[in-house]
Motif scaffolding. Structure first.
Motif, PDB file in Angstrom:
ATOM      1  N   GLY A  48      39.150  35.528  51.618  1.00  0.00           N
ATOM      2  CA  GLY A  48      39.793  36.661  50.951  1.00  0.00           C
ATOM      3  C   GLY A  48      38.815  37.778  50.659  1.00  0.00           C
ATOM      4  N   ARG A  49      39.332  38.996  50.594  1.00  0.00           N
ATOM      5  CA  ARG A  49      38.491  40.138  50.244  1.00  0.00           C
ATOM      6  C   ARG A  49      38.183  40.139  48.747  1.00  0.00           C
ATOM      7  N   GLY A  50      37.024  40.628  48.419  1.00  0.00           N
ATOM      8  CA  GLY A  50      36.667  40.731  47.018  1.00  0.00           C
ATOM      9  C   GLY A  50      37.487  41.812  46.319  1.00  0.00           C
ATOM     10  N   GLY A  51      37.759  41.617  45.015  1.00  0.00           N
ATOM     11  CA  GLY A  51      38.493  42.628  44.250  1.00  0.00           C
ATOM     12  C   GLY A  51      37.622  43.830  43.951  1.00  0.00           C
ATOM     13  N   ARG A  52      38.241  44.977  43.802  1.00  0.00           N
ATOM     14  CA  ARG A  52      37.490  46.195  43.517  1.00  0.00           C
ATOM     15  C   ARG A  52      37.189  46.310  42.025  1.00  0.00           C
ATOM     16  N   GLY A  53      35.997  46.779  41.717  1.00  0.00           N
ATOM     17  CA  GLY A  53      35.609  47.004  40.336  1.00  0.00           C
ATOM     18  C   GLY A  53      36.145  48.338  39.828  1.00  0.00           C
ATOM     19  N   ASN A  54      35.942  48.603  38.524  1.00  0.00           N
ATOM     20  CA  ASN A  54      36.566  49.806  37.968  1.00  0.00           C
ATOM     21  C   ASN A  54      35.933  51.106  38.449  1.00  0.00           C
ATOM     22  N   THR A  55      34.764  51.052  39.059  1.00  0.00           N
ATOM     23  CA  THR A  55      34.195  52.290  39.617  1.00  0.00           C
ATOM     24  C   THR A  55      35.066  52.837  40.745  1.00  0.00           C
ATOM     25  N   ARG A  56      35.872  51.973  41.374  1.00  0.00           N
ATOM     26  CA  ARG A  56      36.712  52.388  42.500  1.00  0.00           C
ATOM     27  C   ARG A  56      37.986  53.103  42.067  1.00  0.00           C
ATOM     28  N   PHE A  57      38.282  53.100  40.779  1.00  0.00           N
ATOM     29  CA  PHE A  57      39.552  53.655  40.324  1.00  0.00           C
ATOM     30  C   PHE A  57      39.383  54.932  39.502  1.00  0.00           C
ATOM     31  N   VAL A  58      38.200  55.504  39.592  1.00  0.00           N
ATOM     32  CA  VAL A  58      37.935  56.758  38.863  1.00  0.00           C
ATOM     33  C   VAL A  58      38.664  57.913  39.542  1.00  0.00           C
ATOM     34  N   THR A  59      39.379  58.688  38.748  1.00  0.00           N
ATOM     35  CA  THR A  59      40.016  59.908  39.248  1.00  0.00           C
ATOM     36  C   THR A  59      39.695  61.044  38.278  1.00  0.00           C
ATOM     37  N   GLN A  60      40.129  62.253  38.628  1.00  0.00           N
ATOM     38  CA  GLN A  60      39.885  63.384  37.730  1.00  0.00           C
ATOM     39  C   GLN A  60      40.620  63.207  36.410  1.00  0.00           C
ATOM     40  N   ARG A  61      41.780  62.545  36.451  1.00  0.00           N
ATOM     41  CA  ARG A  61      42.559  62.361  35.227  1.00  0.00           C
ATOM     42  C   ARG A  61      42.145  61.093  34.484  1.00  0.00           C
ATOM     43  N   MET A  62      41.616  60.125  35.219  1.00  0.00           N
ATOM     44  CA  MET A  62      41.226  58.853  34.597  1.00  0.00           C
ATOM     45  C   MET A  62      39.744  58.629  34.879  1.00  0.00           C
ATOM     46  N   THR A  63      38.910  59.082  33.949  1.00  0.00           N
ATOM     47  CA  THR A  63      37.460  59.016  34.160  1.00  0.00           C
ATOM     48  C   THR A  63      36.847  57.708  33.675  1.00  0.00           C
ATOM     49  N   ALA A  64      37.606  56.940  32.894  1.00  0.00           N
ATOM     50  CA  ALA A  64      37.078  55.664  32.387  1.00  0.00           C
ATOM     51  C   ALA A  64      38.147  54.569  32.536  1.00  0.00           C
ATOM     52  N   PRO A  65      38.527  54.251  33.782  1.00  0.00           N
ATOM     53  CA  PRO A  65      39.599  53.267  33.979  1.00  0.00           C
ATOM     54  C   PRO A  65      39.164  51.848  33.617  1.00  0.00           C
ATOM     55  N   GLU A  66      40.038  51.133  32.974  1.00  0.00           N
ATOM     56  CA  GLU A  66      39.793  49.714  32.710  1.00  0.00           C
ATOM     57  C   GLU A  66      40.644  48.898  33.701  1.00  0.00           C
ATOM     58  N   ILE A  67      40.386  49.157  34.960  1.00  0.00           N
ATOM     59  CA  ILE A  67      41.133  48.493  36.040  1.00  0.00           C
ATOM     60  C   ILE A  67      40.152  47.799  36.966  1.00  0.00           C
ATOM     61  N   ALA A  68      40.422  46.559  37.257  1.00  0.00           N
ATOM     62  CA  ALA A  68      39.652  45.829  38.271  1.00  0.00           C
ATOM     63  C   ALA A  68      40.594  44.821  38.939  1.00  0.00           C
ATOM     64  N   GLU A  69      40.413  44.635  40.206  1.00  0.00           N
ATOM     65  CA  GLU A  69      41.293  43.730  40.958  1.00  0.00           C
ATOM     66  C   GLU A  69      40.744  42.308  40.967  1.00  0.00           C
ATOM     67  N   ASN A  70      41.665  41.348  41.005  1.00  0.00           N
ATOM     68  CA  ASN A  70      41.259  39.967  41.280  1.00  0.00           C
ATOM     69  C   ASN A  70      40.938  39.827  42.764  1.00  0.00           C
ATOM     70  N   GLY A  71      40.122  38.875  43.085  1.00  0.00           N
ATOM     71  CA  GLY A  71      39.814  38.610  44.483  1.00  0.00           C
ATOM     72  C   GLY A  71      41.040  38.094  45.232  1.00  0.00           C
ATOM     73  N   GLU A  72      41.106  38.418  46.499  1.00  0.00           N
ATOM     74  CA  GLU A  72      42.221  37.964  47.334  1.00  0.00           C
ATOM     75  C   GLU A  72      42.046  36.492  47.677  1.00  0.00           C
ATOM     76  N   GLU A  73      43.154  35.780  47.723  1.00  0.00           N
ATOM     77  CA  GLU A  73      43.074  34.363  48.088  1.00  0.00           C
ATOM     78  C   GLU A  73      42.735  34.218  49.575  1.00  0.00           C
ATOM     79  N   GLY A  74      41.946  33.202  49.898  1.00  0.00           N
ATOM     80  CA  GLY A  74      41.618  32.934  51.294  1.00  0.00           C
ATOM     81  C   GLY A  74      42.803  32.319  52.024  1.00  0.00           C
ATOM     82  N   GLU A  75      42.844  32.514  53.336  1.00  0.00           N
ATOM     83  CA  GLU A  75      43.904  31.917  54.138  1.00  0.00           C
ATOM     84  C   GLU A  75      43.781  30.396  54.124  1.00  0.00           C
ATOM     85  N   GLU A  76      44.919  29.726  54.204  1.00  0.00           N
ATOM     86  CA  GLU A  76      44.892  28.278  54.289  1.00  0.00           C
ATOM     87  C   GLU A  76      45.951  27.811  55.277  1.00  0.00           C
ATOM     88  N   ARG A  77      45.674  26.722  55.959  1.00  0.00           N
ATOM     89  CA  ARG A  77      46.612  26.207  56.958  1.00  0.00           C
ATOM     90  C   ARG A  77      46.197  24.800  57.371  1.00  0.00           C
TER      91      ARG A  77
END
Length: 433
Positions: free
Chosen positions: A120-149
């Motif tokens: 799975g891909r790693g989750g993005r930290g809050n530096t990735r969610f900075v915008t002009q309107r949201m300069t201090a986002p408290e948003i971070a993604e969980n890591g993606e689950e790996g494929e299984e079969r």
């Protein structure tokens, strides 16, 4: 122990979670976001190792799970990616998805490898969610689950020459005479229950690998006896050496046996009918073999069949040397790796599977008082969303609103406070969001 089929579970590593963090340096008031991305999970990679000859290791280990990526770090540092899990398999192994029965890869050469479960891909930290309107986002993604079969591994013996024929016609004896292989030999049917390999030294600087494939019976193409287990190995051989018992032991008809074996091979895979084949008339030291061979040749000629016939006695070694020279000539004249079944073209070293584009489609159905939303992309979004912070919750709601989920729910009659189910999760419909 010879094992040529196994079923195993594989899972790619989960991605590391992204981090919510802020700069806390002296003399830097109101420091900005500094949460790094999580690392990617490791892939499960199957790699060919020419030193392996069976799948016996997979009898004792059936689960392979790669490590997860590290979490994101402070100061916008990326978490470390997990290392891939390398699983060694023998040459000639076909990897099949157990659910779809689709062939993932057909690996024959040393060093070839394929990703069977992507991390799975790693989750993005809050530096990735900075915008002009949201300069201090408290948003971070969980890591993606790996494929299984679950995957099925099928090994097909890699040999230049395959000995085929009914049980007890002398295939194992012939292999033991021409090579250093020591197959089990006895005066009863089905002595050989697994393929035996031997390297044959012709004596003039040439050599080839010969496989004594277990005896076939009628109905083998339908799986009668151990039919499919035996026939699988014929696919890899470059030349078929059809051993026929010319002594007609047990009241058998040599020509009838010859026709039945070829029919079983053809019914299993029609392409094998065109594989180069020669006939070995074995047990010529027996009293009635000469007459039976003459009749056999007449029957072949009457049917218009053109095969090279080589009379030998594996017991006395009569005619064996001439047979080996002929086999070696044929082996040298054909390509080294015939493929019976066309599998998707693969790179020399690695087969990559590209990710599908995100599918944002969704459907809504009503179950009693609950609205159920079916959408793989939204379920994936839920798993990657950290609902512990208000900013993450607001982002999740905004994405669904932009997809048109809210409007569609209103059209279906959803009201404030009604239960909405997405996968294993339940939410309340909020008209104010």
């Amino acid at each position: 122990m010879f094992v040529d089929k196994a079923k195993v579970f594989v899972k790619g590593g989960d991605g590391g979670d992204g981090l919510v963090a802020f700069r806390r340096e002296k003399y830097v008031p109101d420091g900005g976001p500094a949460g790094g991305d999580g690392g990617n999970g490791g892939d499960v990679v199957f790699r060919v190792d020419e030193g392996l000859r069976t799948l016996v290791d997979f009898r004792y280990q059936k689960h392979f799970k790669a490590d997860r990526g590290e979490k994101g770090r402070n100061k916008s540092q990326h978490g470390a990616n997990a290392e891939d899990m390398i699983v060694r398999i023998p040459p000639g192994t076909t990897i099949i998805d157990d659910d779809s029965q689709m062939v993932i890869a057909d690996l024959t050469r040393h060093g070839q490898e394929v990703v069977v479960a992507k991390g799975g891909r790693g989750g993005r930290g809050n530096t990735r969610f900075v915008t002009q309107r949201m300069t201090a986002p408290e948003i971070a993604e969980n890591g993606e689950e790996g494929e299984e079969r679950w995957v099925v591994l099928e090994m097909k013996v890699l040999a230049d020459v395959g000995l085929v024929g009914f049980p007890s016609v002398g295939k194992s004896t012939l292999l033991s005479v021409v090579s250093a292989a020591k197959p089990k030999i006895a005066a009863y049917h089905f002595t050989t229950l697994t393929p035996n390999l031997g390297v044959v030294d012709v004596g003039d600087g040439r050599s080839f690998v010969m496989a004594d494939l277990p005896g076939l019976i009628e109905g083998a193409h339908q799986g009668v006896g151990l039919g499919h287990e035996f026939l699988r190995h014929i696919e890899r051989t470059r030349v078929l050496v059809h051993v026929v018992d010319m002594s007609a032991a047990d009241g058998r008809d040599p020509y009838d046996d010859f026709l039945k074996i070829n029919e079983e091979i053809k019914l299993y895979n029609a392409k094998l009918e065109n594989r180069p084949q020669i006939i070995v008339a074995n047990k010529m030291d027996m009293p009635e073999s000469e007459d039976n061979l003459a009749l056999f040749k007449e029957q072949l000629a009457a049917e218009g069949k053109d095969y090279g016939i080589y009379p030998i006695s594996a017991l006395t070694h009569e005619g064996v040397k001439e047979l080996l020279y002929k086999i070696s000539d044929i082996v040298e004249s054909i390509p080294p790796a015939p493929e019976v079944e066309a599998v998707a073209e693969q790179e020399e070293r690695k087969v990559y599977r590209f990710e599908k584009e995100e599918d944002n489609e969704f459907s809504i159905r009503r179950v009693n008082e609950t609205f159920v939303i079916d959408s793989p992309s939204i379920e994936k979004l839920i798993k990657r969303t950290n609902f512990s912070t208000p900013d993450s919750v607001a982002r999740f709601a905004r994405i669904l609103r932009n997809m048109g989920v809210d409007n569609e729910l209103r059209k279906r009659g959803a009201v404030h406070g009604q239960t909405i189910q997405i996968g294993d999760f339940e939410f309340e419909f909020d008209e104010k969001s």
